[in-house]
Design a protein around this motif. Structure first.
Motif, PDB file in Angstrom:
ATOM      1  N   PRO A  21       0.837  -1.203   0.000  1.00  0.00           N
ATOM      2  CA  PRO A  21       0.000   0.000   0.000  1.00  0.00           C
ATOM      3  C   PRO A  21       0.872   1.253   0.000  1.00  0.00           C
ATOM      4  O   PRO A  21       2.001   1.244   0.483  1.00  0.00           O
ATOM      5  N   THR A  22       0.327   2.341  -0.553  1.00  0.00           N
ATOM      6  CA  THR A  22       1.057   3.602  -0.652  1.00  0.00           C
ATOM      7  C   THR A  22       0.449   4.630   0.293  1.00  0.00           C
ATOM      8  O   THR A  22      -0.766   4.744   0.411  1.00  0.00           O
ATOM      9  N   VAL A  23       1.309   5.359   0.963  1.00  0.00           N
ATOM     10  CA  VAL A  23       0.908   6.433   1.862  1.00  0.00           C
ATOM     11  C   VAL A  23       1.495   7.727   1.323  1.00  0.00           C
ATOM     12  O   VAL A  23       2.658   7.759   0.929  1.00  0.00           O
ATOM     13  N   GLU A  24       0.684   8.790   1.292  1.00  0.00           N
ATOM     14  CA  GLU A  24       1.161  10.111   0.884  1.00  0.00           C
ATOM     15  C   GLU A  24       1.567  10.893   2.129  1.00  0.00           C
ATOM     16  O   GLU A  24       0.814  10.934   3.107  1.00  0.00           O
ATOM     17  N   GLU A  25       2.754  11.514   2.099  1.00  0.00           N
ATOM     18  CA  GLU A  25       3.217  12.363   3.201  1.00  0.00           C
ATOM     19  C   GLU A  25       3.628  13.722   2.651  1.00  0.00           C
ATOM     20  O   GLU A  25       4.122  13.817   1.534  1.00  0.00           O
ATOM     21  N   GLY A  61       9.822  19.121   8.243  1.00  0.00           N
ATOM     22  CA  GLY A  61       8.947  18.265   9.027  1.00  0.00           C
ATOM     23  C   GLY A  61       7.509  18.421   8.597  1.00  0.00           C
ATOM     24  O   GLY A  61       7.179  19.225   7.715  1.00  0.00           O
ATOM     25  N   HIS A  62       6.653  17.644   9.221  1.00  0.00           N
ATOM     26  CA  HIS A  62       5.240  17.599   8.863  1.00  0.00           C
ATOM     27  C   HIS A  62       4.468  18.784   9.442  1.00  0.00           C
ATOM     28  O   HIS A  62       4.700  19.166  10.594  1.00  0.00           O
ATOM     29  N   PRO A  63       3.525  19.341   8.669  1.00  0.00           N
ATOM     30  CA  PRO A  63       2.630  20.354   9.230  1.00  0.00           C
ATOM     31  C   PRO A  63       1.822  19.757  10.384  1.00  0.00           C
ATOM     32  O   PRO A  63       1.489  18.571  10.368  1.00  0.00           O
ATOM     33  N   GLY A  85      13.037  32.421  11.714  1.00  0.00           N
ATOM     34  CA  GLY A  85      13.179  33.126  10.454  1.00  0.00           C
ATOM     35  C   GLY A  85      11.864  33.565   9.866  1.00  0.00           C
ATOM     36  O   GLY A  85      10.802  33.086  10.270  1.00  0.00           O
ATOM     37  N   ASN A  86      11.954  34.473   8.903  1.00  0.00           N
ATOM     38  CA  ASN A  86      10.814  34.951   8.133  1.00  0.00           C
ATOM     39  C   ASN A  86      10.946  34.445   6.710  1.00  0.00           C
ATOM     40  O   ASN A  86      12.037  34.505   6.125  1.00  0.00           O
ATOM     41  N   VAL A  87       9.839  34.001   6.148  1.00  0.00           N
ATOM     42  CA  VAL A  87       9.845  33.501   4.778  1.00  0.00           C
ATOM     43  C   VAL A  87      10.038  34.653   3.804  1.00  0.00           C
ATOM     44  O   VAL A  87       9.343  35.667   3.880  1.00  0.00           O
ATOM     45  N   LEU A  88      10.985  34.468   2.883  1.00  0.00           N
ATOM     46  CA  LEU A  88      11.244  35.437   1.823  1.00  0.00           C
ATOM     47  C   LEU A  88      10.613  35.003   0.508  1.00  0.00           C
ATOM     48  O   LEU A  88      10.117  35.837  -0.243  1.00  0.00           O
ATOM     49  N   ALA A  89      10.655  33.688   0.224  1.00  0.00           N
ATOM     50  CA  ALA A  89      10.148  33.199  -1.058  1.00  0.00           C
ATOM     51  C   ALA A  89       9.994  31.679  -1.026  1.00  0.00           C
ATOM     52  O   ALA A  89      10.728  30.994  -0.311  1.00  0.00           O
ATOM     53  N   PRO A  90       9.053  31.155  -1.809  1.00  0.00           N
ATOM     54  CA  PRO A  90       8.982  29.703  -1.985  1.00  0.00           C
ATOM     55  C   PRO A  90      10.120  29.259  -2.910  1.00  0.00           C
ATOM     56  O   PRO A  90      10.527  30.006  -3.807  1.00  0.00           O
ATOM     57  N   LEU A  91      10.645  28.060  -2.648  1.00  0.00           N
ATOM     58  CA  LEU A  91      11.730  27.516  -3.479  1.00  0.00           C
ATOM     59  C   LEU A  91      11.294  26.295  -4.274  1.00  0.00           C
ATOM     60  O   LEU A  91      12.101  25.694  -4.968  1.00  0.00           O
ATOM     61  N   GLY A  92      10.043  25.911  -4.148  1.00  0.00           N
ATOM     62  CA  GLY A  92       9.555  24.771  -4.898  1.00  0.00           C
ATOM     63  C   GLY A  92       9.452  23.528  -4.045  1.00  0.00           C
ATOM     64  O   GLY A  92       9.650  23.565  -2.829  1.00  0.00           O
ATOM     65  N   SER A  93       9.135  22.444  -4.691  1.00  0.00           N
ATOM     66  CA  SER A  93       8.886  21.180  -4.006  1.00  0.00           C
ATOM     67  C   SER A  93       9.705  20.062  -4.634  1.00  0.00           C
ATOM     68  O   SER A  93      10.000  20.095  -5.826  1.00  0.00           O
ATOM     69  N   ILE A  94      10.047  19.094  -3.803  1.00  0.00           N
ATOM     70  CA  ILE A  94      10.678  17.870  -4.292  1.00  0.00           C
ATOM     71  C   ILE A  94       9.819  16.710  -3.824  1.00  0.00           C
ATOM     72  O   ILE A  94       9.072  16.832  -2.850  1.00  0.00           O
ATOM     73  N   ASP A  95       9.900  15.617  -4.539  1.00  0.00           N
ATOM     74  CA  ASP A  95       9.191  14.432  -4.070  1.00  0.00           C
ATOM     75  C   ASP A  95      10.038  13.200  -4.313  1.00  0.00           C
ATOM     76  O   ASP A  95      10.913  13.196  -5.175  1.00  0.00           O
TER      77      ASP A  95
END
Length: 166
Positions: A21-25, A61-63, A85-95
């Motif tokens: 079975p597959t679990v999404e995280e 880590g996980h939300p 820290g303060n967020v400056l910009a999104p850098l994208g996602s990896i999977d």
């Protein structure tokens, strides 16, 4: 937010793997840069993998609860490195995919660029005790220090976009 920065790993053709079975995280984290002295250093953590090998990686880590990915990244970075820290910009996602305890996990990690605003480098606030060390690494050396190619690409992107936010 950009996605698909990381490579997709095809499932193994082995019939036993296909039957799992597959679990999404989902996790969130990123690159927190200290810009206070012009040195541009990044806080990273070290963990031991299942084989006992030391791996240097970006904090993540996980939300929790109703946190969005940006809020989770800020909290996780603070917990795992001690740096706020303060967020400056999104850098994208990896999977990526991995197998554990009889199931396959498809994990997506959302990365952000943060500017350090305070704190002290420590792993003592990591509630999961996953981090065994933390270090400041010069931004120009970050990609060479990180263990995973996908995170090295995130580090390269952070170095490219940071000047737009200073």
């Amino acid at each position: 937010m950009p996605s698909a920065i990381g490579a997709h790993v095809a499932p193994a053709p082995h019939p036993v793997q296909a039957a799992l079975p597959t679990v999404e995280e989902v996790s969130a984290g990123g690159v927190v840069v200290d810009t206070s002295d012009g040195e541009l250093r990044v806080a990273i953590i070290a963990r031991l993998n299942r084989g006992g090998r030391l791996e240097w990686c970006l904090p993540k880590g996980h939300p929790e609860g109703k946190e969005n990915n940006e809020e989770a990244a800020v909290r996780e970075i603070a917990e795992e490195t001690g740096i706020e820290g303060n967020v400056l910009a999104p850098l994208g996602s990896i999977d990526y995919w991995f197998t554990v305890s009889g199931h396959r996990v498809h994990k997506t990690v959302h990365h952000f660029l943060l500017q350090a605003t305070g704190g002290k480098l420590t792993i003592e606030n990591d509630p999961d005790q996953e981090a065994i060390d933390a270090a400041w690494v010069p931004l120009q050396d970050l990609a060479r220090k990180l263990s995973f190619p996908n995170e090295r690409r995130i580090a390269d992107l952070a170095r490219e976009v940071l000047p737009e936010h200073l």
